[in-house]
Design a protein around this motif. Structure first.
Motif, short mmCIF file in Angstrom:
data_model
loop_
_atom_site.label_atom_id
_atom_site.label_comp_id
_atom_site.label_asym_id
_atom_site.label_seq_id
_atom_site.Cartn_x
_atom_site.Cartn_y
_atom_site.Cartn_z
N SER A 19 -45.49 -21.81 22.42
CA SER A 19 -45.99 -21.29 23.66
C SER A 19 -47.38 -21.66 24.03
O SER A 19 -48.33 -21.80 22.98
N GLY A 20 -48.19 -21.65 25.13
CA GLY A 20 -49.25 -21.47 25.47
C GLY A 20 -49.88 -23.17 25.33
O GLY A 20 -49.17 -24.06 25.49
N SER A 21 -50.97 -23.05 24.46
CA SER A 21 -51.58 -24.22 24.17
C SER A 21 -51.58 -24.63 22.94
O SER A 21 -52.25 -25.50 22.44
N ARG A 22 -50.67 -24.09 22.13
CA ARG A 22 -50.38 -24.52 20.70
C ARG A 22 -49.61 -25.55 20.46
O ARG A 22 -48.59 -25.81 21.08
N ARG A 23 -49.92 -26.41 19.53
CA ARG A 23 -49.04 -27.54 19.04
C ARG A 23 -47.68 -27.15 18.47
O ARG A 23 -47.42 -25.83 18.08
N ALA A 24 -46.85 -28.26 18.45
CA ALA A 24 -45.42 -28.08 17.98
C ALA A 24 -45.58 -28.10 16.29
O ALA A 24 -46.61 -28.62 15.97
N LEU A 25 -44.99 -27.48 15.67
CA LEU A 25 -44.75 -27.50 14.23
C LEU A 25 -44.41 -28.92 13.62
O LEU A 25 -43.40 -29.37 14.03
N PRO A 26 -45.13 -29.30 12.73
CA PRO A 26 -44.51 -30.79 12.17
C PRO A 26 -43.46 -30.53 11.36
O PRO A 26 -42.90 -29.56 11.14
N PRO A 27 -42.78 -31.45 10.97
CA PRO A 27 -41.53 -31.49 10.23
C PRO A 27 -41.71 -30.89 8.79
O PRO A 27 -43.04 -30.81 8.38
N ARG A 28 -40.86 -29.99 8.37
CA ARG A 28 -41.05 -29.13 7.30
C ARG A 28 -41.75 -29.72 6.11
O ARG A 28 -42.47 -29.44 5.58
N GLU A 29 -41.07 -30.65 5.76
CA GLU A 29 -41.57 -31.58 4.45
C GLU A 29 -43.28 -31.76 4.65
O GLU A 29 -43.82 -31.90 3.39
N ILE A 30 -43.66 -32.15 5.74
CA ILE A 30 -45.27 -32.28 6.19
C ILE A 30 -45.92 -31.05 6.28
O ILE A 30 -46.92 -30.89 5.47
N ALA A 31 -45.41 -29.82 6.99
CA ALA A 31 -46.02 -28.67 7.23
C ALA A 31 -46.27 -28.09 5.90
O ALA A 31 -47.10 -27.21 5.84
N LEU A 32 -45.37 -28.17 4.98
CA LEU A 32 -45.53 -27.35 3.78
C LEU A 32 -46.78 -28.22 2.82
O LEU A 32 -47.17 -27.37 1.92
N ARG A 33 -47.28 -29.17 3.04
CA ARG A 33 -48.08 -29.98 2.30
C ARG A 33 -49.46 -30.02 2.95
O ARG A 33 -50.59 -30.22 2.33
N VAL A 34 -49.65 -29.75 4.26
CA VAL A 34 -50.92 -29.81 5.20
C VAL A 34 -50.77 -28.83 6.16
O VAL A 34 -49.79 -27.93 6.59
N CYS A 35 -52.03 -28.46 6.74
CA CYS A 35 -52.39 -27.54 7.62
C CYS A 35 -51.62 -27.90 8.85
O CYS A 35 -51.79 -29.16 9.42
N ALA A 36 -50.60 -27.22 9.56
CA ALA A 36 -50.10 -27.60 10.76
C ALA A 36 -50.97 -27.86 11.70
O ALA A 36 -50.34 -28.39 13.01
N GLU A 37 -52.36 -27.29 11.90
CA GLU A 37 -53.12 -27.44 13.06
C GLU A 37 -53.98 -28.59 12.91
O GLU A 37 -54.14 -29.28 13.68
N CYS A 38 -54.65 -28.72 11.73
CA CYS A 38 -55.59 -29.74 11.61
C CYS A 38 -55.27 -31.11 10.70
O CYS A 38 -55.58 -32.12 10.46
N GLY A 39 -54.16 -30.80 9.93
CA GLY A 39 -53.56 -31.87 8.90
C GLY A 39 -54.38 -31.82 7.60
O GLY A 39 -53.99 -32.73 6.73
N ALA A 40 -55.37 -30.88 7.31
CA ALA A 40 -55.86 -30.72 6.01
C ALA A 40 -54.93 -30.56 4.90
O ALA A 40 -54.00 -29.71 5.09
N LYS A 41 -54.97 -31.45 3.75
CA LYS A 41 -54.19 -31.27 2.44
C LYS A 41 -54.20 -29.83 1.94
O LYS A 41 -55.36 -29.47 1.54
N ARG A 42 -53.02 -29.24 1.68
CA ARG A 42 -53.26 -28.04 1.08
C ARG A 42 -53.38 -27.96 -0.47
O ARG A 42 -54.07 -27.41 -0.89
N GLY A 43 -52.60 -28.68 -0.98
CA GLY A 43 -52.54 -29.09 -2.42
C GLY A 43 -52.11 -27.65 -2.95
O GLY A 43 -50.91 -27.19 -2.77
N THR A 44 -53.00 -26.95 -3.95
CA THR A 44 -52.54 -25.82 -4.50
C THR A 44 -53.32 -24.65 -4.17
O THR A 44 -53.40 -23.59 -4.61
N LYS A 45 -54.17 -24.95 -3.02
CA LYS A 45 -54.79 -23.72 -2.36
C LYS A 45 -54.06 -22.83 -1.82
O LYS A 45 -53.16 -23.07 -1.06
#
Length: 467
Positions: A19-45
């Motif tokens: 809702s509002g000004s927030r983006r849609a959630l990326p597909p699950r296999e991508i959202a688990l590996r990167v930040c859903a907002e900026c796309g930064a890789k999560r790795g083991t962080k």
């Protein structure tokens, strides 16, 4: 690790809408590996990363530098690559350089909504905030609840120079250092008129700015009052050439006053020269100047009505004032300046014959009704404040008396004369219509003569002691 739940469920790999000004959630296999907002890789962080869950299952993450998935904040990237954060609450949006600032605004906006206040308007400039504050004060005055109209004009004048410097600044960005830097600039480089402001003008400017920013805090346009702790820079005093000399800095003691003999000389000169044909042209002059010599403010003389004059007892009641409110001679009639200003002045006791002069004026005006002004011209028009002051200075010059610079200095002359005559401060303040603190602070300045008289009095008192 913190967890968040998406605003709406999704099936399969279809993005979950936000809702509002927030983006849609990326597909699950991508959202688990990167930040859903900026796309930064999560790795083991894991530290600072916030889980996004749906039906108890983790479907993505947001990194520490991005808004959480259910916050009404969106990360924005400009054409230059600059990152900002846009927050939206109840249809109003603000953009901030950091996500922390955006979160703080969201919290304030929600709290204001719960309390029934308007949302924070921290995009207002100082000029816009000042205009809103002045409008509020004007509305109060129009309803008979606020300060006098002349006071509002004083506020407007006091704000002119500060607003010329910081008027375009966003009010919420102004700091105490900014305000003090402004005061230094106005004291040295000058203000709107390109001349350095006096210490008194700087004080008025600061006091008014404090009220403007206090109003900003009240309407949630600013978080704090940056003028609250600011201080006017101290006036630099001129050095003396040798010990015991006096400074050339202007003080109350340096400003001119008349002695009792000079006050009487002015009264007698006006009585003599404002007679016959001259008096017929301007019959108000002699009565007006007599009232001034009785300690009435200019506004009190000009606001006096015949209902406040007791010709038999030789008294006038001060209940109103007529003041200049702007350019082109505009005036407004209001109540007395302060509660202490409301008083009865025994003008005939101070200057015998004043009631006779007032009666002659009343007769010349055709015995007007009680609500008519005393000081009017031959056409029955109220005399303008500037005209009154100009006539006083012209008569002073013609009488060969020192230029007081302002008609108000007559009141200071009377205060000093009363004090020298042994009149206690309470009685002196009552005659002039102000409180004792004002009387002592502004009407009885100290100077070398005062110190000399004090020393002589101490010496005389000690000499009278018998051991």
């Amino acid at each position: 690790m913190s967890t968040r739940t998406t605003a709406a469920p999704a099936t399969g790999d279809r993005p979950a809408k936000r809702s509002g000004s927030r983006r849609a959630l990326p597909p699950r296999e991508i959202a688990l590996r990167v930040c859903a907002e900026c796309g930064a890789k999560r790795g083991t962080k894991r530290v600072g990363w916030v889980e996004i869950t749906r039906d108890g299952e983790v479907v993505g993450y947001t990194c520490p530098g991005c808004p959480e998935f259910d916050e009404p904040i969106r990360r924005m990237v400009g054409k230059s690559g600059a990152v900002s954060f846009r927050a939206v609450v109840k249809g109003q949006q603000r953009t901030f350089p950091t996500v922390e600032q955006a979160r703080e605004w969201v919290a304030e906006a929600r709290e204001a909504g719960r309390a029934g206040h308007a949302l924070p308007d921290d995009q207002l400039t100082v000029q816009q905030l000042a205009d809103r504050w002045l409008k509020r004060r004007q509305d109060e005055t129009a309803a008979g609840l606020g300060v006098r109209e002349v006071t509002i004009e004083g506020y407007r004048s006091a704000l002119a120079s500060p607003l010329a410097v910081i008027g375009n600044r966003r009010a919420s960005d102004v700091t105490t250092d900014d305000v003090e830097g402004l005061l230094v600039a106005l004291a040295t480089k000058g203000g709107k008129a390109k001349r350095p402001l006096s210490h008194r003008s700087l004080t008025y400017a600061l006091v008014t700015l404090r009220q403007v920013f206090a109003y900003g805090v009240k309407i949630h346009a600013t978080k704090a009052n940056p003028a609250a702790d600011a201080r006017v820079p101290k006036a630099r005093k001129a050095r003396t050439a040798k010990a015991g000399g006096t400074t050339t800095a202007a003080t109350q003691a340096d400003k001119p006053t008349w002695t009792g003999a000079q006050l009487v000389a002015f009264r007698d000169f006006v009585d003599e020269h404002q007679a016959g044909k001259v008096a017929e042209a301007d019959p108000w002059v002699r009565a007006g100047m007599r009232l001034t010599l009785c300690g009435l403010r200019r506004s009190e003389v000009l606001g006096l009505t015949w209902s406040a004059v007791d010709l038999k007892r030789g008294t006038v009641q001060i209940r109103a004032s007529r003041v200049k409110t702007g350019a082109h001679g505009a005036t407004a009639t209001e109540g007395a300046k302060t509660k202490h200003s409301e008083r009865t002045v025994r003008v005939d006791d101070m200057h015998p014959g004043t009631s006779k002069i007032l009666r002659e004026l009343w007769m010349a005006q055709g015995r007007p009704s009680g609500d008519s002004l005393v000081i009017v011209d031959n056409l029955g028009q109220a005399v303008a404040p500037d005209t009154y002051s100009y006539r006083f200075r012209a008569l002073s010059k013609a009488a060969g008396l020192p230029d007081l610079g302002s008609i108000h200095r007559v009141r200071h002359s009377l205060a000093l004369m009363l004090h020298s005559a042994g009149v206690v401060p309470n009685d002196g303040a009552s005659i002039l219509g102000h409180d004792v603190a004002t009387h002592l602070s502004f009407y009885l300045p100290t100077n070398g003569d005062s110190a000399a008289r004090g020393a002589a009095a101490v010496g005389a008192a000690l000499a009278a002691v018998r051991l």
